[in-house]
Design a protein around this motif. Sequence first.
Motif, short mmCIF file in Angstrom:
data_model
loop_
_atom_site.label_atom_id
_atom_site.label_comp_id
_atom_site.label_asym_id
_atom_site.label_seq_id
_atom_site.Cartn_x
_atom_site.Cartn_y
_atom_site.Cartn_z
N UNK A 162 0.84 -1.20 0.00
CA UNK A 162 0.00 0.00 0.00
C UNK A 162 0.87 1.25 0.00
N UNK A 163 1.97 1.18 -0.74
CA UNK A 163 2.97 2.25 -0.68
C UNK A 163 2.80 3.33 -1.73
N UNK A 164 1.94 3.10 -2.71
CA UNK A 164 1.79 4.08 -3.79
C UNK A 164 0.46 3.85 -4.51
N UNK A 165 0.04 4.83 -5.27
CA UNK A 165 -1.18 4.69 -6.07
C UNK A 165 -1.04 3.53 -7.03
N UNK A 166 0.10 3.44 -7.67
CA UNK A 166 0.36 2.35 -8.62
C UNK A 166 0.22 0.99 -7.95
N UNK A 167 0.82 0.85 -6.76
CA UNK A 167 0.79 -0.43 -6.06
C UNK A 167 -0.63 -0.79 -5.62
N UNK A 168 -1.38 0.19 -5.15
CA UNK A 168 -2.74 -0.09 -4.69
C UNK A 168 -3.64 -0.48 -5.86
N UNK A 169 -3.49 0.20 -6.98
CA UNK A 169 -4.30 -0.17 -8.15
C UNK A 169 -3.96 -1.58 -8.62
N UNK A 170 -2.70 -1.94 -8.57
CA UNK A 170 -2.30 -3.30 -8.95
C UNK A 170 -2.91 -4.32 -7.98
N UNK A 171 -2.86 -4.01 -6.70
CA UNK A 171 -3.43 -4.90 -5.70
C UNK A 171 -4.92 -5.08 -5.91
N UNK A 172 -5.63 -4.00 -6.19
CA UNK A 172 -7.07 -4.09 -6.41
C UNK A 172 -7.40 -5.05 -7.55
N UNK A 173 -6.55 -5.06 -8.56
CA UNK A 173 -6.77 -5.95 -9.69
C UNK A 173 -6.61 -7.42 -9.33
N UNK A 174 -5.89 -7.69 -8.24
CA UNK A 174 -5.66 -9.07 -7.82
C UNK A 174 -6.65 -9.52 -6.75
N UNK A 175 -7.47 -8.60 -6.27
CA UNK A 175 -8.50 -8.94 -5.29
C UNK A 175 -9.87 -8.90 -5.97
N UNK A 222 -4.56 4.91 0.99
CA UNK A 222 -4.59 3.56 0.41
C UNK A 222 -5.91 2.84 0.73
N UNK A 223 -6.38 2.84 1.98
CA UNK A 223 -7.69 2.24 2.23
C UNK A 223 -8.82 2.94 1.47
N UNK A 224 -8.74 4.26 1.38
CA UNK A 224 -9.76 5.01 0.63
C UNK A 224 -9.78 4.54 -0.82
N UNK A 225 -8.61 4.43 -1.42
CA UNK A 225 -8.53 4.04 -2.83
C UNK A 225 -8.99 2.60 -3.02
N UNK A 226 -8.58 1.69 -2.16
CA UNK A 226 -9.03 0.30 -2.28
C UNK A 226 -10.55 0.21 -2.16
N UNK A 227 -11.12 0.94 -1.22
CA UNK A 227 -12.57 0.93 -1.08
C UNK A 227 -13.25 1.36 -2.37
N UNK A 228 -12.76 2.42 -2.97
CA UNK A 228 -13.40 2.93 -4.18
C UNK A 228 -13.20 1.99 -5.36
N UNK A 229 -12.04 1.37 -5.46
CA UNK A 229 -11.77 0.46 -6.58
C UNK A 229 -12.53 -0.85 -6.46
N UNK A 230 -12.81 -1.27 -5.23
CA UNK A 230 -13.44 -2.58 -5.00
C UNK A 230 -14.90 -2.48 -4.60
#
Length: 259
Positions: free
Chosen positions: A57-70, A104-112
């Motif tokens: 959860x260290x960057x926008x890029x990393x969080x977006x990549x993680x969202x794609x794997x969840x 990072x939690x905010x972004x994950x919530x919105x992406x998922x």
Amino acid sequence: MSEALRVAVTGGNRGVGRAVAGEAARRGHRVVIVARRPDAGAAAAREIGAELVVGDLSSVRAVRKLAGELSDVDVLVHNAGVWPSRRVLTEDGFEQAFFTNHLAPFLLNRLLEERLRRVVQVSAGLYVTGRVDPERTPTGDDFHAVHTYANTKLANLMMVPLFAERWKDAGVTIDAVHPGVLRTDLGARTGLFGVLLKTVKWTLKPASKSGPPVADLITADGTGRYFHVKKETPLKAKALDTPLAARLWNDAEQALHVA
């Protein structure tokens, strides 16, 4: 929700996250732990009986990549967090704790959000000492080795009522929980202060005690609430500052391009 759910736990390879992941698995849920280190993550996953997704959860890029794997998750447990001893900026220009603990939690919530049924946010009672300056806190211009952690946890907690309102018609729910003051590696320091801190931590309850109160919320009914361990507790006034919360929400949307 009483059936077995697919539960993702960020920072699930150690400390509170590992305790929560283990307890969720024990209760029959299908658990995915998110960990930065493949070796530590794999070892924890084997022990728990969970799946592993390597991500951070260290960057926008990393969080977006993680969202794609969840892609197939019912419940997201936001546990990962940092308590840095010095000001460090991410590749996106945000102070490290502000990004990892809040954005990072905010972004994950919105992406998922279209895939989720529930979110559980692991919070911290120290939010009551926090102060968020939307002009300075995001970039760490007000950085402090102790206060920044509280500031960023406050910012994160202020989003819970707003997500509850956003999701009320979609049937997605969100609650936050402070699992107690526990013995973890969070905020570890070097030198004399580090030795003193470690000594104090040995008087605290082990992180394993956090498993049940957080896991209880995986299947709980209700939304927009804050729990101190197992007791629902009203948020303090500073976490209910509606204009500041709206400012932080709008700033996050613009900075993360999810408006």
